[in-house]
Structures are given as C-alpha cells and as structure tokens.
Motif scaffolding. Sequence first.
Motif, short mmCIF file in Angstrom:
data_model
loop_
_atom_site.label_atom_id
_atom_site.label_comp_id
_atom_site.label_asym_id
_atom_site.label_seq_id
_atom_site.Cartn_x
_atom_site.Cartn_y
_atom_site.Cartn_z
N LEU A 30 26.11 14.73 14.39
CA LEU A 30 27.03 14.40 15.47
C LEU A 30 28.41 14.17 14.85
O LEU A 30 28.60 13.24 14.06
N ILE A 32 32.10 12.96 14.73
CA ILE A 32 32.94 11.94 15.36
C ILE A 32 34.38 12.23 14.95
O ILE A 32 34.81 11.92 13.84
N GLY A 75 34.98 12.84 24.73
CA GLY A 75 33.96 12.71 23.69
C GLY A 75 33.73 11.28 23.27
O GLY A 75 32.57 10.85 23.12
N SER A 76 34.80 10.52 23.07
CA SER A 76 34.65 9.14 22.60
C SER A 76 34.36 8.16 23.73
O SER A 76 33.72 7.13 23.51
N VAL A 80 29.80 10.83 23.45
CA VAL A 80 29.08 10.30 22.29
C VAL A 80 27.96 9.37 22.72
O VAL A 80 26.86 9.37 22.15
N TRP A 81 28.20 8.59 23.77
CA TRP A 81 27.19 7.63 24.24
C TRP A 81 26.02 8.35 24.90
O TRP A 81 24.86 7.92 24.77
N LEU A 84 23.98 9.75 21.95
CA LEU A 84 23.26 8.68 21.24
C LEU A 84 22.10 8.15 22.07
O LEU A 84 21.04 7.81 21.53
N ALA A 96 25.94 11.28 11.30
CA ALA A 96 27.27 11.42 11.90
C ALA A 96 28.24 11.85 10.81
O ALA A 96 28.30 11.24 9.74
N ILE A 109 31.77 2.76 18.09
CA ILE A 109 30.91 3.90 17.74
C ILE A 109 30.28 3.67 16.37
O ILE A 109 29.08 3.90 16.18
N HIS A 253 28.97 17.76 19.09
CA HIS A 253 30.21 17.02 19.30
C HIS A 253 30.13 16.33 20.65
O HIS A 253 29.68 16.94 21.64
N GLY A 254 30.59 15.08 20.71
CA GLY A 254 30.57 14.35 21.97
C GLY A 254 31.38 15.03 23.05
O GLY A 254 31.00 15.03 24.22
N GLY A 258 28.32 16.54 24.96
CA GLY A 258 28.23 15.32 25.74
C GLY A 258 28.48 15.51 27.22
O GLY A 258 28.21 14.61 28.02
#
Length: 297
Positions: A30, A32, A75-76, A80-81, A84, A96, A109, A253-254, A258
């Motif tokens: 993943l 970040i 993404g952030s 990403v959540w 995860l 990551a 994160i 990638h988030g 995501g």
Amino acid sequence: MSERDLVGYGRCPPHPRWPGQARVAVQFVLNIEEGAESCILNGDAQSEAYLHELPGRPSRTGERDLSVEGMYEYGSRVGVWRILDMFSIRGLPLTAFAVGRALELNPEIGRALQSAGHEVAGHGYRWLDYHDVPEDEERHHIRLTIEVIERFCGKRPVGWYTGRVSENTRRLLREEGGFLYTSDAYNDDLPYWLSGSPALLVLPYSLVNNDARYLLPNSFSCGEDFFQTLKDAFDLLWEEGARCPKMMNIGLHGRISGHPARAMALARFLDYVQAHEAVWICRREDIARHWITEHPF
C-alpha cells in the motif's frame, strides 16, 4: 553493459522454501504518497502531473491545481482507511511504502499501520522523481524519511522503495545502512543479491500487478480488468509453484483502489487468494528475513 544482468537465475531458479511449503508468496504493498506530491504549498514550482484521474493534464506553474489536490486527498481521507479495513477484516498483513512528508501530514495513518502490525518501508521523503535531485539532498531525504517513520510508526524502516530513483540511490542506501532490502527493481519473480560493500538484497516490485494502471492510457477501465490481471498472475504462479515457487507483488494506492468502484476488485482478489491452500501472504520484511536465512549472500 557489464553492469547489467540479463541472465539472472535463468533456467535454474533457487527453490525459495517458503514457510509452510507455500507454492507462492503473495505480498501486497500500500503506497502512502498523498500530500507529498508536487504542490506549491510544499515549496514546489508547479502542481502534480502524474498518477491522478486526469492523465495528460499539464502541471500548473506557480499555482495550485485544486482538482488534482482533491484527487490525492481522497486517498488519505478515505481510500487508505477502506483498504486497511479490508485487510483487517481478513486478518491479512501488508507492507506500506510510506513517503515521509505524507506521514508528517497525516500521522494517524502511521499509527494505524503500526497498531495493525503492518510493515512500513521508506518511499522517499517527497513523492517525486529523484533523477535530478542533488546527491546531498537525496541523502538528507533518506535520513528524514527514516526519522519520520520511526517517530510515527515506532520502528525504523528495514526496506526501501524510491520508485523514481536516481543513479545515486542504491549507493546512498548502502552508505546509510540498516536496510534489509531494496525494491527498486522490476526484473524477477524472486529476491536476489547485489554484490558490493555491503551486499544488498533486492526484492523486485511490479508495475504490472499494480493499480496504477487504472490511471495509464489504454489500460484498466474497470475493476474487472484489475481483478482478472491479478487472478491470471496468481493462477500461473500457483501452478508453477508445484515445481518452483515464486513471489507475487501487488501494488495498491488509497487514491486509486480506495474508490468504491475499484475496491470491490481488491476484495474479490483477497477472497480468491485466501480460498487457496499453500499460499504465504506476508510482508516484504518477512520475505527478506526468510531469504537471508535460506539463501544468504
């Protein structure tokens, strides 16, 4: 050309002896990166022009591109959540590739990765092309990234992947020391050693089994394309694994996988892999430590 190795293991790759007699080692990464991309708020001269939903959109010199910033922020903030959570529900580990600046801007994160037991490897301090970055600045960025990961994740990174490397990157990693592996290579399905002082273990990465292809022209148009690509790669490696096991890398990638429209493809593939026996789903650090033990330099 003497500096290149076009032969590799050839017809006789070593048997990796994966734990549990696994036929394939499957490793999810993943990335970040969000917040560390080119942006005048980061002191850059222009906005980001790479790996977002509007391929071919030129960067904007001296001004922000709010649309592109928003695509990265998804993404952030969200992506990403979601990813995860998918791994948490299934009890699966990942590695990551974390950019230092991205963790600084969203340290939660890093804390989430640490508490879940995921590996956090270095991915540079900024998400940019280090080709033209001066050597001293790149050296400083490597050290900054190590410090940031230690601060927010509680452990020094033992792996590294810059992505867009300079000709100095490998030498600088050797100088810094403390790394088990580098992943800035795309040339094999197994780890291998680079001689030198010290010797350096390479865990190749993949830009084929990678959701970045959603954002490239004439590539994945929907989740089914991504799922089928991953399934085909896994099926062949699992079949070959009866004789000579390999590893499979998957890049996420988030801001890409995501999204709900793409996340279902990832969920389907996770379930597909878990339905098979003799599969080792692991972190890159686990592969490196196993290889160092089983196949020392």
